[in-house]
Write a protein that holds these residues in place. Structure first.
Motif, PDB file in Angstrom:
ATOM      1  N   SER A  15       0.846  -1.206   0.000  1.00  0.00           N
ATOM      2  CA  SER A  15       0.000   0.000   0.000  1.00  0.00           C
ATOM      3  C   SER A  15       0.880   1.253   0.000  1.00  0.00           C
ATOM      4  CB  SER A  15      -1.003  -0.007   1.143  1.00  0.00           C
ATOM      5  OG  SER A  15      -0.316  -0.078   2.353  1.00  0.00           O
ATOM      6  N   MET A  16       2.027   1.177   0.664  1.00  0.00           N
ATOM      7  CA  MET A  16       2.938   2.332   0.659  1.00  0.00           C
ATOM      8  C   MET A  16       3.546   2.530  -0.732  1.00  0.00           C
ATOM      9  SD  MET A  16       3.029   4.025   3.392  1.00  0.00           S
ATOM     10  CE  MET A  16       1.364   3.728   3.797  1.00  0.00           C
ATOM     11  N   ARG A  18       2.126   1.840  -3.496  1.00  0.00           N
ATOM     12  CA  ARG A  18       1.079   2.459  -4.330  1.00  0.00           C
ATOM     13  C   ARG A  18       0.958   3.950  -3.994  1.00  0.00           C
ATOM     14  NH1 ARG A  18      -2.197  -1.510  -3.601  1.00  0.00           N
ATOM     15  NH2 ARG A  18      -3.216  -0.559  -1.809  1.00  0.00           N
ATOM     16  N   LEU A  19       0.917   4.237  -2.701  1.00  0.00           N
ATOM     17  CA  LEU A  19       0.751   5.636  -2.276  1.00  0.00           C
ATOM     18  C   LEU A  19       1.874   6.515  -2.839  1.00  0.00           C
ATOM     19  CD1 LEU A  19      -0.679   7.653  -0.059  1.00  0.00           C
ATOM     20  CD2 LEU A  19       1.463   7.253   1.116  1.00  0.00           C
ATOM     21  N   GLU A  22       1.855   7.026  -6.609  1.00  0.00           N
ATOM     22  CA  GLU A  22       0.838   7.963  -7.090  1.00  0.00           C
ATOM     23  C   GLU A  22       1.055   9.374  -6.560  1.00  0.00           C
ATOM     24  OE1 GLU A  22      -2.743   6.043  -5.831  1.00  0.00           O
ATOM     25  OE2 GLU A  22      -2.501   4.410  -7.308  1.00  0.00           O
ATOM     26  N   GLN A  23       1.426   9.479  -5.302  1.00  0.00           N
ATOM     27  CA  GLN A  23       1.480  10.800  -4.665  1.00  0.00           C
ATOM     28  C   GLN A  23       2.881  11.411  -4.616  1.00  0.00           C
ATOM     29  OE1 GLN A  23      -1.299  12.264  -4.023  1.00  0.00           O
ATOM     30  NE2 GLN A  23      -2.462  10.408  -4.537  1.00  0.00           N
ATOM     31  N   LEU A  41       1.456  15.719   0.105  1.00  0.00           N
ATOM     32  CA  LEU A  41       1.927  14.378   0.505  1.00  0.00           C
ATOM     33  C   LEU A  41       2.040  14.310   2.034  1.00  0.00           C
ATOM     34  CD1 LEU A  41       3.072  11.570  -0.169  1.00  0.00           C
ATOM     35  CD2 LEU A  41       5.335  12.626  -0.415  1.00  0.00           C
ATOM     36  N   GLN A  44      -1.303  13.863   3.635  1.00  0.00           N
ATOM     37  CA  GLN A  44      -1.806  12.501   3.463  1.00  0.00           C
ATOM     38  C   GLN A  44      -1.121  11.527   4.430  1.00  0.00           C
ATOM     39  OE1 GLN A  44      -1.776  11.780  -0.639  1.00  0.00           O
ATOM     40  NE2 GLN A  44      -3.390  10.220  -0.542  1.00  0.00           N
ATOM     41  N   LEU A  48      -2.925   9.392   7.381  1.00  0.00           N
ATOM     42  CA  LEU A  48      -2.842   7.922   7.439  1.00  0.00           C
ATOM     43  C   LEU A  48      -2.138   7.428   8.706  1.00  0.00           C
ATOM     44  CD1 LEU A  48      -1.850   7.184   3.732  1.00  0.00           C
ATOM     45  CD2 LEU A  48      -3.982   6.500   4.850  1.00  0.00           C
TER      46      LEU A  48
END
Ligand SMILES: Cc1cc2nc3c(=O)[nH]c(=O)nc-3n(C[C@H](O)[C@H](O)[C@H](O)COP(=O)(O)OP(=O)(O)OC[C@H]3O[C@@H](n4cnc5c(N)ncnc54)[C@H](O)[C@@H]3O)c2cc1C
Length: 740
Positions: A15-16, A18-19, A22-23, A41, A44, A48
């Motif tokens: 998940s990191m 992906r984050l 994208e970010q 960023l 976010q 999280l």
């Protein structure tokens, strides 16, 4: 050894990934460069709970482990995240640890998104100081004498660091004099908590650098498959592939060292603080080499601002210099290794699913082996001992077998005890400790493992019990005078006769231990009409058969190997190993066994022990040589390398046991690093111990000299470094093959 992350950690990492993909895209990183900070960023990550992931739940955080934080940091590094992530994670935890109302208030601000960072060196250290991520940070923490201090970062005036573009502020002496720091907490506990936070910061920074380097290597490998010159993808040129293979090996090593340090902290081992220094120093060194090699693969485009690789090149140096000259970390490492009273406060690591080292069972087994050697290694045997096969002693070999110390990892059905490969590593280390040769048994084991899998029942019944009882040895007959690296070009011919027997003619060279062996594991050509890989078969040839001659070849390693001639040798079909013309797949299994690198890294570690002994007992300008800062730095570097060689070796072994999916390049990485770095360090230690290292002696500096001669051979046998680099580039980076 266990490198298996928990399912939750795998999910966290994904998940990191992906984050940040994208970010923290390249466009985002570029637009954040002028301020060195990406506010969206940051928001976010705060939302999280990543910034406060290491804060205890009771204080409002997620109380996640140090390993979790390392996984997050690696992904952030991969995408050059423009946020002071490492600094904020450790500062938030530090604020929770400081028992003061002011610290609690500041933590509340961090929990709601306020920016926090820390100065990773003492505030009273002379010279300019760099505060990472300080530009615009609300809270900056520092430590001086027995106090933890704080300042509002928005009041900091200093120069922005040119390379880092991560909001780092450089404070010169004048700037520092003007600043109004306030005391946040004082006393021993507060300072210890601060120092522990800095140790954690070093590890997180190491993980950021690992992510950065791995991504830079990946970008270069991908580009090298697309870019064509001279009608080929440039990745098929070894000048491109091999430096990237070296870089991947070094960076994988950096990740292992970082995890190893976290494990050691969690288990409170005495080496924990030293491992933090090792991971910190090595990650910086390996990252800077990796990005340079990666950028070079892009040719002229690499330096053009349009290409992302230059971002990685700049950031690698910036991140690795934030605590000042990295050589100072080597001084700390030397203190942590060789000054027993040196105690360093370390963070609490939390849950740790990984395991490093042999494990307790193997340690206990090593004690058993030690006890055997103490009792049975007589003066006569000690006088006979030699590092080469000349040290083989048939009666002692049988004694080892009787005591269950020859092949304890074999299945019980074949006379073993089903012990783990790590028990074998532990056993090999004790052999090295007692100076007993580790050549004949590993070679015989390698052959026997293949015999167990591929040979006929009759051959198994004949040879395996003899090997198990320590009554017979095997040797490897692959290399020939005309082909070594290109082993599948073997010309030794095996022709099947009408009665089913085989007639073998040819020559093998470097058949180590053939003068002692009862069997040679022979690669022979059985079909000349097909492609070279398709026409090979393996045989377990008894050495007593008529037509075999063995002649010595002496090497500069003070070692005997052989040239072996086969003329009209009649070999019954029961000695064939595997199907006719299926030699390539049998050989692949054989080579996987050869590559874990244990035999090399043990000699390497031993050389360091001898150099240390020399340094302890030799006078220098400041007492013993080991008290000289320059000597300590050089030895500390070697200590990093030998630890890394061990981690790469254990990973290769673990990956086979665990059938890890990406393991194909792990064995070659282990062999490559353990031998090439061994040779480089042997050169350095020879210089360090000169002129003592020029004297023939069987102790200290004399054994460093043996390392110098041994290590060059190790870069050749078992497959040369070039072949291993090609394997790593192909299997670890997906680059094109350069060999036919
Ligand atoms: C002490 C010792 C013990 C040994 N023991 C054994 C043994 O027990 N059994 C056995 O079968 N063999 C043994 N070997 C042989 C060993 O495996 C070979 O020496 C090795 O594989 C290299 O082969 P070669 O010597 O023919 O060199 P070559 O293959 O001719 O290589 C010469 C040089 O060219 C380079 N090169 C070759 N091909 C490539 C390529 N595709 N890309 C880039 N560079 C390339 C090599 O890296 C090397 O630097 C031993 C060797 C030594 C030195």
């Amino acid at each position: 050894m266990n490198l298996q992350l928990t399912p939750e950690q795998v999910q966290l990492r994904e998940s990191m990934a992906r984050l940040f993909r994208e970010q923290s895209s390249s466009a985002r990183v570029r637009s954040a460069e002028p301020q060195g900070f990406d506010p969206a960023l940051w928001r976010q990550l705060c939302e999280l709970g990543i910034v406060t992931m290491r804060v205890p739940e009771t204080a409002g955080g997620a109380d996640m482990s140090l390993l979790d934080a390392l996984l997050v940091a690696e992904e952030a590094g991969r995408h050059l995240a423009c946020v002071p992530l490492a600094e904020a994670i450790v500062s938030a935890r530090l604020l929770a640890a400081l028992a003061s109302d002011h610290a609690s208030e500041l933590l509340q601000l961090v929990l709601t998104g306020s920016r926090v960072t820390l100065l990773p060196v003492p505030l009273d250290q002379p010279g300019a100081l760099l505060v990472p991520g300080a530009s615009g940070a609300a809270t900056v923490l520092a430590c001086r004498a027995d106090q933890v201090l704080v300042i509002d970062g928005t009041t900091l005036s200093g120069t922005l660091s040119a390379l880092s573009a991560d909001g780092s502020v450089v404070l010169n002496a004048e700037d520092r004099g003007r600043l109004q720091w306030r005391t946040l907490a004082s006393g021993n506990d507060a300072v210890q908590a601060f120092v522990a936070a800095v140790e954690e910061w070093k590890l997180l920074k190491a993980a950021l650098l690992v992510g950065l380097s791995a991504q830079a290597i990946g970008l270069a490998a991908a580009y090298s498959c697309e870019r064509h010159q001279f009608g080929k993808a440039i990745g098929s040129f070894q000048g491109i592939a091999h430096p990237l293979a070296d870089a991947l090996t070094e960076v994988d090593g950096a990740r292992l060292l970082t995890w190893h340090a976290a494990w050691a902290i969690a288990r409170r081992t005495p080496q924990a603080a030293a491992l933090v220094s090792m991971a910190s120093w090595w990650s910086g060194q390996s990252a800077c080499r990796a990005v340079a090699r990666a950028l070079h693969s892009f040719g002229g485009y690499g330096v053009s601002l349009e290409y992302d690789i230059q971002l990685y090149y700049r950031r690698a140096r910036a991140w690795s210099l934030q605590a000042g000259d990295p050589q100072r970390e080597l001084d700390k490492l030397a203190d942590r290794l060789w000054s027993p009273d040196h105690v360093v406060p370390l963070p609490d690591a939390g849950e740790m699913p990984l395991e490093f080292g042999y494990g307790a069972g193997a340690e206990a087994f090593a004690d058993q082996v030690r006890a055997f050697f103490r009792t049975h290694l007589t003066d006569e045997l000690k006088a006979h001992a030699h590092h080469s096969v000349d040290g083989y002693h048939p009666a002692f070999n049988r004694q080892l077998a009787d005591a269950g110390l020859l092949f304890p990892h074999w299945p019980k059905a074949h006379g073993g005890q089903d012990r783990s490969p790590f028990d074998m590593h532990a056993l090999q280390a004790v052999f090295e400790e007692f100076g007993w040769q580790r050549i004949t048994a590993p070679i015989t084991n390698q052959v026997a493992q293949i015999v167990m899998r591929f040979a006929s029942e009759e051959a198994k019944e004949e040879a395996l019990p003899r090997f198990a009882r320590g009554e017979a040895l095997a040797c490897l007959g692959f290399s020939e005078p005309s082909c070594g690296s290109d082993v599948f070009a073997a010309k030794t011919r095996a022709v099947q006769l009408p009665d089913g027997d085989w007639k073998i003619d040819g020559q093998k060279i470097f058949t180590t231990a053939a003068n002692l062996a009862d069997y040679v594991f022979l690669l022979a050509r059985t079909n000349t009409e097909v492609a070279k890989h398709a026409g090979l078969t393996l045989f377990l040839v008894p050495m007593h058969l008529p037509g075999i001659e063995v002649h010595p070849v002496h090497t500069l390693q003070d070692e005997r190997t052989n040239i072996t001639y086969f003329a009209d040798v009649r070999v019954p079909d029961r000695y064939r190993v595997g199907a006719v013309n299926a030699g390539t797949s049998v050989m692949s299994a054989t080579l996987e066994l050869e590559h874990s690198g244990d035999q090399y890294r043990l000699s390497y570690a031993n050389m360091l022990e001898h150099a240390l002994k020399w340094a302890r007992h030799t006078l220098g300008d400041y007492g013993s040589q080991l008290e000289d800062k320059q000597v300590r730095r050089r030895l500390a570097k070697v200590a990093v390398h030998t630890t890394l060689a061990q981690d790469l070796c254990y990973r290769a072994t673990w990956s086979v046991v665990a059938q890890a999916p990406d393991r194909a390049a792990y064995g070659p990485m282990s062999k490559l690093f353990s031998t090439e770095q061994y040779h480089r360090d042997a050169l350095d230690l020879m210089e360090l111990c000169a002129p003592h290292s020029l004297l023939a002696s069987d102790e200290a500096a004399g054994l460093v000299e043996l390392g110098y001669r041994q290590s060059i051979g190790m870069t050749i046998y078992g497959g040369t470094s070039e072949i291993h680099r090609s394997l790593i580039a192909e299997q670890g980076l997906g680059m094109p093959r350069s060999r036919t």
